[in-house]
Write a protein that holds these residues in place. Structure first.
Motif, mmCIF file in Angstrom:
data_model
loop_
_atom_site.group_PDB
_atom_site.id
_atom_site.type_symbol
_atom_site.label_atom_id
_atom_site.label_comp_id
_atom_site.label_asym_id
_atom_site.label_seq_id
_atom_site.Cartn_x
_atom_site.Cartn_y
_atom_site.Cartn_z
ATOM 1 N N GLU A 30 0.872 -1.033 0.187
ATOM 2 C CA GLU A 30 0.065 0.009 0.037
ATOM 3 C C GLU A 30 1.051 1.291 -0.012
ATOM 4 O OE1 GLU A 30 -4.137 1.442 2.155
ATOM 5 O OE2 GLU A 30 -2.693 0.369 3.335
ATOM 6 N N PHE A 31 0.456 2.250 -0.533
ATOM 7 C CA PHE A 31 0.765 3.521 -0.623
ATOM 8 C C PHE A 31 0.031 4.509 0.275
ATOM 9 C CE2 PHE A 31 3.999 6.289 -3.197
ATOM 10 C CZ PHE A 31 3.619 7.550 -2.480
ATOM 11 N N VAL A 32 0.521 4.926 1.369
ATOM 12 C CA VAL A 32 -0.242 5.733 2.464
ATOM 13 C C VAL A 32 0.681 7.016 2.771
ATOM 14 C CG1 VAL A 32 -0.619 5.908 4.910
ATOM 15 C CG2 VAL A 32 -1.317 3.651 3.495
ATOM 16 N N ALA A 33 -0.158 7.971 2.622
ATOM 17 C CA ALA A 33 0.382 9.307 2.791
ATOM 18 C C ALA A 33 -0.023 9.926 4.212
ATOM 19 C CB ALA A 33 -0.090 10.326 1.672
ATOM 20 N N PHE A 34 0.792 10.667 4.866
ATOM 21 C CA PHE A 34 0.660 11.169 6.151
ATOM 22 C C PHE A 34 0.345 12.655 5.921
ATOM 23 C CE2 PHE A 34 2.789 7.868 9.413
ATOM 24 C CZ PHE A 34 1.626 7.155 9.189
ATOM 25 N N VAL A 35 -0.706 13.334 6.130
ATOM 26 C CA VAL A 35 -0.644 14.914 5.960
ATOM 27 C C VAL A 35 -1.125 15.411 7.246
ATOM 28 C CG1 VAL A 35 -1.269 15.103 3.550
ATOM 29 C CG2 VAL A 35 -3.037 14.904 5.163
ATOM 30 N N GLY A 36 -0.889 16.810 7.139
ATOM 31 C CA GLY A 36 -1.468 17.494 8.389
ATOM 32 C C GLY A 36 -0.421 18.812 8.540
ATOM 33 N N PRO A 37 -1.008 19.652 9.219
ATOM 34 C CA PRO A 37 -0.151 20.758 9.698
ATOM 35 C C PRO A 37 1.105 20.758 10.337
ATOM 36 C CG PRO A 37 -2.298 20.903 11.116
ATOM 37 C CD PRO A 37 -1.984 19.717 10.212
ATOM 38 N N SER A 38 1.994 21.658 10.371
ATOM 39 C CA SER A 38 3.183 21.544 10.639
ATOM 40 C C SER A 38 3.262 21.167 12.188
ATOM 41 C CB SER A 38 3.971 23.000 10.417
ATOM 42 O OG SER A 38 5.208 22.932 10.911
ATOM 43 N N GLY A 39 3.833 20.509 12.731
ATOM 44 C CA GLY A 39 4.106 20.057 14.218
ATOM 45 C C GLY A 39 2.871 18.915 14.504
ATOM 46 N N CYS A 40 2.232 18.621 13.623
ATOM 47 C CA CYS A 40 0.956 17.662 14.198
ATOM 48 C C CYS A 40 1.588 16.016 14.385
ATOM 49 C CB CYS A 40 0.174 17.461 12.985
ATOM 50 S SG CYS A 40 0.715 16.737 11.312
ATOM 51 N N GLY A 41 2.998 15.969 14.087
ATOM 52 C CA GLY A 41 3.756 14.731 14.429
ATOM 53 C C GLY A 41 4.096 13.678 13.204
ATOM 54 N N LYS A 42 3.936 14.171 11.993
ATOM 55 C CA LYS A 42 4.181 13.413 10.969
ATOM 56 C C LYS A 42 5.430 12.692 10.829
ATOM 57 C CE LYS A 42 3.585 16.985 7.844
ATOM 58 N NZ LYS A 42 3.329 17.701 9.017
ATOM 59 N N SER A 43 6.672 13.576 10.823
ATOM 60 C CA SER A 43 7.951 13.117 11.128
ATOM 61 C C SER A 43 8.386 12.105 12.176
ATOM 62 C CB SER A 43 8.869 14.451 11.242
ATOM 63 O OG SER A 43 8.964 15.023 9.863
ATOM 64 N N THR A 44 7.663 12.635 13.313
ATOM 65 C CA THR A 44 8.010 11.940 14.562
ATOM 66 C C THR A 44 7.544 10.491 14.262
ATOM 67 O OG1 THR A 44 7.583 13.903 15.806
ATOM 68 C CG2 THR A 44 7.478 11.578 17.034
ATOM 69 N N MET A 45 6.110 10.247 13.540
ATOM 70 C CA MET A 45 5.482 8.879 13.353
ATOM 71 C C MET A 45 6.645 8.344 12.464
ATOM 72 S SD MET A 45 2.324 8.343 14.526
ATOM 73 C CE MET A 45 1.645 7.369 13.096
ATOM 74 N N LEU A 46 7.068 8.970 11.365
ATOM 75 C CA LEU A 46 7.893 8.103 10.460
ATOM 76 C C LEU A 46 9.272 7.510 11.176
ATOM 77 C CD1 LEU A 46 7.103 7.830 7.457
ATOM 78 C CD2 LEU A 46 8.835 9.515 6.886
ATOM 79 N N ARG A 47 9.841 8.399 11.897
ATOM 80 C CA ARG A 47 11.153 8.317 12.322
ATOM 81 C C ARG A 47 10.936 7.146 13.322
ATOM 82 N NH1 ARG A 47 15.261 11.772 11.968
ATOM 83 N NH2 ARG A 47 15.754 11.538 14.435
ATOM 84 N N MET A 48 9.827 7.007 14.095
ATOM 85 C CA MET A 48 9.390 5.886 15.065
ATOM 86 C C MET A 48 9.418 4.560 14.158
ATOM 87 S SD MET A 48 7.058 6.894 18.152
ATOM 88 C CE MET A 48 5.965 7.814 17.358
ATOM 89 N N ILE A 49 8.711 4.543 13.003
ATOM 90 C CA ILE A 49 8.713 3.515 12.068
ATOM 91 C C ILE A 49 10.157 2.986 11.691
ATOM 92 C CG2 ILE A 49 7.838 2.680 10.035
ATOM 93 C CD1 ILE A 49 5.281 4.359 10.822
ATOM 94 N N ALA A 50 10.893 3.890 11.235
ATOM 95 C CA ALA A 50 12.315 3.749 10.853
ATOM 96 C C ALA A 50 13.215 3.296 11.899
ATOM 97 C CB ALA A 50 12.923 5.335 10.156
ATOM 98 N N GLY A 51 12.775 3.655 13.037
ATOM 99 C CA GLY A 51 13.811 3.118 14.279
ATOM 100 C C GLY A 51 14.790 4.247 14.613
ATOM 101 N N LEU A 52 14.501 5.589 14.243
ATOM 102 C CA LEU A 52 15.311 6.519 14.582
ATOM 103 C C LEU A 52 15.043 7.262 15.959
ATOM 104 C CD1 LEU A 52 15.503 7.919 10.926
ATOM 105 C CD2 LEU A 52 17.167 6.803 11.929
#
Ligand SMILES: Nc1ncnc2c1ncn2[C@@H]1O[C@H](COP(=O)(O)OP(=O)(O)OP(=O)(O)O)[C@@H](O)[C@H]1O
Ligand SMILES: [Mg+2]
Length: 359
Positions: A30-52
């Protein structure tokens, strides 16, 4: 199989909670996009999935394995960042092959895999250059090349196109879409650009302040937003919002607003409820004055070629109307408008949730 499964995922930075217990299943391929205003937690979610980034609570499974405590390199995911993060002193070929070299692959294998990635991304001619000798779009393709040679289970993109100009962004969007069709790798793509999310993804996940507000296929979010926030976030130009009040809920149901009223057969809220009516610019339809739900006055027009946007005034409020090509609306002209009743939205003015009604 690389299904990704998030169960009650929490992120805390000291005492502050940035992600409040997110549940989400992403299917294999699947191709899923995370969207939302600045500071909503998009990068944080991604970085947790990456293990960073460490996960403070909940469970994260990738391909059926619990990976909360697995190192990034053990998760078999590849991440592409906004700022490319290329090695400036290495050639394009060395940059693309770096991960393979670290993994101990033979020079022959590396050469073949780099050549294949370069062909897919049309970088064949540039393999000997250094990143400093490339355009932004080319650099971004090298960053993607580095991700695809590893044939990871999951691609994670964090705003990969935000440093590019508008034209290049559209080109790269097509490129990413093709890439996904070819490789079918499970992908999470972070962007604050809702158009990018809508055009790329099978499913769009809208985040706000560390929570998922709604997720669904792009057109599902567009045509049935579950709250005013999603309604205004998805779609360009933005949905028009018209504050009104429920006049009657059952027989003779109607929502009244400054400048008119709209008759409905039923509204799921008691009389007196303050509502925000939502109407997309293409759902305000120019009509004969006798049939009009209300009359607006054209203030400014924007000719886009394929159609015209008219910014209108109605009881002191701005409304954007999409006019058909050649409508010829002039500033100052009266514009009688009908609501497209099947595409009318209503939201509770208090908490913003969608209200059901029968047109
Ligand atoms: N290292 C950190 N320490 C403390 N708070 C952080 C840290 N990193 C992020 N945050 C906070 O967590 C929240 C989510 O940040 P995040 O970077 O995930 O947002 P984002 O949705 O990616 O935003 P943007 O669109 O601006 O990139 C923000 O309130 C941010 O201030
Ligand atoms: Mg971010």
């Amino acid at each position: 199989m690389a299904r990704i499964s998030l169960n009650g995922i929490v992120k805390r930075y000291g005492a502050a909670e940035a992600i409040h217990g997110v549940d989400l299943d992403i299917e294999d391929g699947e191709f899923v996009a995370f969207v939302g205003p600045s500071g909503c937690g998009k990068s944080t979610m991604l970085r947790m999935i990456a293990g960073l980034e460490e996960i403070s609570g909940g469970r994260l499974h990738i391909g059926g394995t619990l990976v909360n405590d697995v190192e990034p390199k053990g998760r078999d995911v590849a991440m592409v960042f906004q700022d490319y993060a290329l090695y400036p002193h290495m050639s394009v070929a060395q940059n693309i092959g770096f991960g393979l070299k670290m993994r101990g692959e033979t020079p022959d294998t590396i050469r073949d895999k780099v050549a294949e990635a370069a062909r897919i991304l049309q970088l064949d001619e540039l393999l000997d250059r250094r990143p400093g000798q490339l355009s932004g779009g080319q650099r971004q393709r090298v960053a993607m090349g580095r991700a695809i040679v590893r044939k990871p289970k999951v691609f994670l993109f964090d705003e990969p196109l935000s440093n590019l100009d508008a034209k290049l962004r559209v080109e790269m969007r097509t490129q990413i879409k093709r890439l996904h069709r070819m490789l079918r790798t499970t992908t999470i793509y972070v962007t604050h650009d809702q158009v990018e999310a809508m055009t790329l993804a099978d499913r769009v996940v809208v985040l706000r302040r560390g929570d998922i507000i709604q997720h669904g296929a792009p057109l599902e979010l567009y045509s049935r937003p579950n709250c005013r926030f999603v309604a205004e976030f998805i779609g360009s130009p933005q949905m028009n919002i018209l504050p009104g009040t429920v006049v009657a809920a059952d027989a003779g149901a109607a929502i009244g607003f400054d400048g008119g009223a709209i008759a409905l057969s039923r509204v799921d809220a008691p009389p007196g409820t303050a509502v925000d009516m939502g109407l997309r610019p293409e759902h305000l339809i120019p009509c004969a004055e006798a049939e009009a739900d209300f009359i607006a006055e054209i203030d400014v027009t924007e000719e886009l070629g394929s159609d015209t946007l008219a910014i209108c005034l109605m009881a002191g409020r701005e409304l954007t109307v999409r006019l058909p090509p050649g409508h010829g609306g002039r500033p100052g002209a009266r514009l009688p408008l009908c609501f497209d009743r099947r595409n009318l939205h209503a939201f509770d003015a208090g908490d913003g949730r969608r209200l059901d009604f029968t047109a």
